[in-house]
Design an enzyme around this catalytic site. Structure first.
Site, mmCIF file in Angstrom:
data_model
loop_
_atom_site.group_PDB
_atom_site.id
_atom_site.type_symbol
_atom_site.label_atom_id
_atom_site.label_comp_id
_atom_site.label_asym_id
_atom_site.label_seq_id
_atom_site.Cartn_x
_atom_site.Cartn_y
_atom_site.Cartn_z
ATOM 1 N N GLU A 1 37.180 41.986 -30.897
ATOM 2 C CA GLU A 1 38.328 41.295 -30.327
ATOM 3 C C GLU A 1 38.758 41.965 -29.028
ATOM 4 O O GLU A 1 38.617 43.179 -28.861
ATOM 5 C CB GLU A 1 39.480 41.288 -31.340
ATOM 6 C CG GLU A 1 39.128 40.458 -32.561
ATOM 7 C CD GLU A 1 40.186 40.471 -33.660
ATOM 8 O OE1 GLU A 1 40.261 39.480 -34.388
ATOM 9 O OE2 GLU A 1 40.925 41.457 -33.788
ATOM 10 N N CYS B 1 42.852 44.449 -22.772
ATOM 11 C CA CYS B 1 42.649 45.495 -23.773
ATOM 12 C C CYS B 1 41.305 45.207 -24.432
ATOM 13 O O CYS B 1 41.143 44.183 -25.082
ATOM 14 C CB CYS B 1 43.797 45.446 -24.783
ATOM 15 S SG CYS B 1 43.587 46.578 -26.160
ATOM 16 N N CYS C 1 35.121 50.791 -36.367
ATOM 17 C CA CYS C 1 35.474 52.109 -35.858
ATOM 18 C C CYS C 1 35.014 53.155 -36.848
ATOM 19 O O CYS C 1 35.070 52.952 -38.058
ATOM 20 C CB CYS C 1 36.988 52.208 -35.646
ATOM 21 S SG CYS C 1 37.483 53.722 -34.757
ATOM 22 N N CYS D 1 41.972 56.480 -39.064
ATOM 23 C CA CYS D 1 43.437 56.489 -38.986
ATOM 24 C C CYS D 1 44.000 55.549 -40.058
ATOM 25 O O CYS D 1 43.633 54.374 -40.109
ATOM 26 C CB CYS D 1 43.904 56.037 -37.605
ATOM 27 S SG CYS D 1 43.140 56.974 -36.265
ATOM 28 N N CYS E 1 45.872 52.091 -39.031
ATOM 29 C CA CYS E 1 45.241 51.163 -38.095
ATOM 30 C C CYS E 1 44.326 50.188 -38.832
ATOM 31 O O CYS E 1 43.500 50.597 -39.654
ATOM 32 C CB CYS E 1 44.438 51.945 -37.061
ATOM 33 S SG CYS E 1 43.551 50.880 -35.899
ATOM 34 N N CYS F 1 48.636 46.358 -30.905
ATOM 35 C CA CYS F 1 47.945 47.622 -31.190
ATOM 36 C C CYS F 1 47.722 47.788 -32.681
ATOM 37 O O CYS F 1 48.646 47.642 -33.472
ATOM 38 C CB CYS F 1 48.786 48.815 -30.762
ATOM 39 S SG CYS F 1 48.944 49.022 -29.032
HETATM 40 N N1 SAH Z 1 40.440 55.048 -30.832
HETATM 41 C C1 SAH Z 1 41.175 55.031 -29.613
HETATM 42 C C2 SAH Z 1 41.257 53.647 -29.031
HETATM 43 C C3 SAH Z 1 42.047 52.644 -29.850
HETATM 44 S S1 SAH Z 1 43.579 52.500 -29.095
HETATM 45 C C4 SAH Z 1 42.540 55.630 -29.830
HETATM 46 O O1 SAH Z 1 42.918 55.841 -30.961
HETATM 47 O O2 SAH Z 1 43.225 55.928 -28.859
HETATM 48 C C5 SAH Z 1 44.573 51.781 -30.258
HETATM 49 C C6 SAH Z 1 45.962 52.324 -30.147
HETATM 50 O O3 SAH Z 1 46.796 51.641 -31.065
HETATM 51 C C7 SAH Z 1 46.018 53.782 -30.504
HETATM 52 O O4 SAH Z 1 46.973 54.437 -29.743
HETATM 53 C C8 SAH Z 1 46.453 53.722 -31.958
HETATM 54 O O5 SAH Z 1 47.025 54.910 -32.384
HETATM 55 C C9 SAH Z 1 47.430 52.571 -31.916
HETATM 56 N N2 SAH Z 1 47.631 51.928 -33.202
HETATM 57 C C10 SAH Z 1 46.781 51.882 -34.250
HETATM 58 N N3 SAH Z 1 47.331 51.214 -35.274
HETATM 59 C C11 SAH Z 1 48.552 50.825 -34.861
HETATM 60 C C12 SAH Z 1 49.589 50.075 -35.468
HETATM 61 N N4 SAH Z 1 49.462 49.575 -36.686
HETATM 62 N N5 SAH Z 1 50.697 49.853 -34.742
HETATM 63 C C13 SAH Z 1 50.816 50.319 -33.480
HETATM 64 N N6 SAH Z 1 49.870 51.023 -32.860
HETATM 65 C C14 SAH Z 1 48.744 51.275 -33.541
#
Ligand code: SAH
Length: 346
Positions: free
Chosen positions: A94, A107, A114, A118, A121, A339
């Site tokens: 996506e 984005c 992945c 985390c 996420c 995000c």
């Molecule tokens: N793996 C890289 C690139 C992905 S960026 C990284 O972690 O930076 C995706 C961003 O969204 C990251 O900052 C992550 O921490 C954030 N993110 C993940 N899950 C989220 C959620 N449920 N709500 C808000 N931000 C989230």
């Protein structure tokens, strides 16, 4: 014997010149083809209308163009667009177009799924299937650039590698995509308008600095306390904060560009004064700015966004320490484009 045809976009301009010479054709054809492939982003050889039929047939015989296709496009009430992008092997990633008053940001994803874990996420729930190729990253950007022109009447202005995947675990392909995006042969976009976001892979952050990249770097920090961070980002047990910090200092010394920390404040998890003090302390060690992002709930409700007064406690403490801080509202929640919500739901 069936021969699988090679994806023509794996060839450099030089390779393509060589190909034409071998075929007894003029090598300058390579420039024309290259322009069709990258600047114009054609999906097939028939579209290369300034080439003779014969040349197009030669190309057809030897190559394929593994262009992405936008399978489904969803538009949010706030103007955000989410593309479900189908790859040549039918896997889906996506990407998102985020419009603001002054910018259109793409984005984009760097991996299918992945490999990190985390817990907050949605993408982490998907297995990492494979890395994206440079052209597949480039195509996502092009698709959004075209949608930006069509729906928002302006070109794409910024790119963030904050879609699916960990870009530093697909280092070579991400860098080669960025080279194309910023190059004269591609989109010609300024690297200053590109931000790569990482969960924090120290060795690779240093490599970025050594490779003298010209784009910006963001780190998904979420807690400046090692024991806490590894609860929500278990891989961080191997990539500890001390090493991440050391790598970031190295990055700053080499690039003189301050890093952005992305930070979510969760209710009852990292919203205490101790958490705030730890962040301020961490931020003082390397030139940075903090981007507090809103938590977007994913299915199971284990995490909850902290109330506004706790976020405010963070911003006040940071401001008092002269650390630039912004609080970012989430966009595109109604279409699961925000995000952490990218998970191929459809
Ligand atoms: N793996 C890289 C690139 C992905 S960026 C990284 O972690 O930076 C995706 C961003 O969204 C990251 O900052 C992550 O921490 C954030 N993110 C993940 N899950 C989220 C959620 N449920 N709500 C808000 N931000 C989230």
């Amino acid at each position: 014997m069936t021969m699988t045809k090679k994806d023509i976009r794996r060839l450099s301009l030089e390779d393509l010149r060589l190909f034409f010479t071998e075929q007894g054709q003029q090598p300058f054809r390579a420039n024309q083809v290259y322009q069709w492939l990258w600047q114009k982003g054609v999906h097939n050889f028939e579209e290369m209308t300034n080439l003779s039929l014969e040349t197009r047939e030669v190309l057809q015989k030897h190559f394929v163009i593994n262009h992405i296709s936008v399978d489904q496009m969803q538009r949010s009430s706030d103007g955000t667009i989410k593309n479900a992008v189908r790859l040549h092997d039918d896997l889906i990633v996506e990407s998102v177009l985020i419009p603001t008053k002054t910018r259109t940001t793409a984005c984009v994803s760097s991996q299918v799924g992945c490999s990190l874990d985390c817990t907050f996420c949605a993408t982490a729930r998907l297995k990492r299937m494979r890395n994206l190729n440079p052209d597949e990253i480039y195509d996502q950007v092009m698709a959004i650039h075209q949608e930006s022109l069509l729906y928002h009447d302006r070109p794409l202005s910024n790119i963030v590698f904050m879609g699916m995947g960990e870009p530093l675990m697909n280092y070579n392909n991400v860098l080669s995509a960025i080279e194309k995006i910023t190059g004269d042969q591609g989109l010609g976009m300024s690297p200053k308008r590109i931000t790569l976001s990482t969960s924090g892979v120290p060795k690779m952050i240093k490599k970025l600095a050594d490779d003298e990249v010209k784009f910006h770097l963001a780190l998904s920090l979420h807690s400046a306390i090692q024991e806490k961070r590894q609860v929500i980002m278990p891989f961080a047990e191997r990539f500890v904060l001390d090493d991440v910090l050391e790598a970031l200092i190295y990055w700053y010394e080499k690039t003189k560009r301050r890093v952005t920390f992305e930070y979510i404040v969760w209710d009852g998890f990292n919203d205490t004064d101790e958490d705030i003090r730890a962040l301020v302390h961490f931020c003082k060690k390397v030139p940075c700015k903090v981007n507090i992002i809103e938590y977007n709930a994913i299915d199971d409700g284990a995490f909850k966004q902290a109330p506004a007064h706790r976020v405010e406690a963070y911003t006040q403490a940071l401001e008092k320490a002269h650390i630039p801080v912004t609080v970012r509202r989430s966009r595109g929640n109604d279409i699961d484009a925000a995000c952490g919500q990218l998970a191929n739901k459809h």
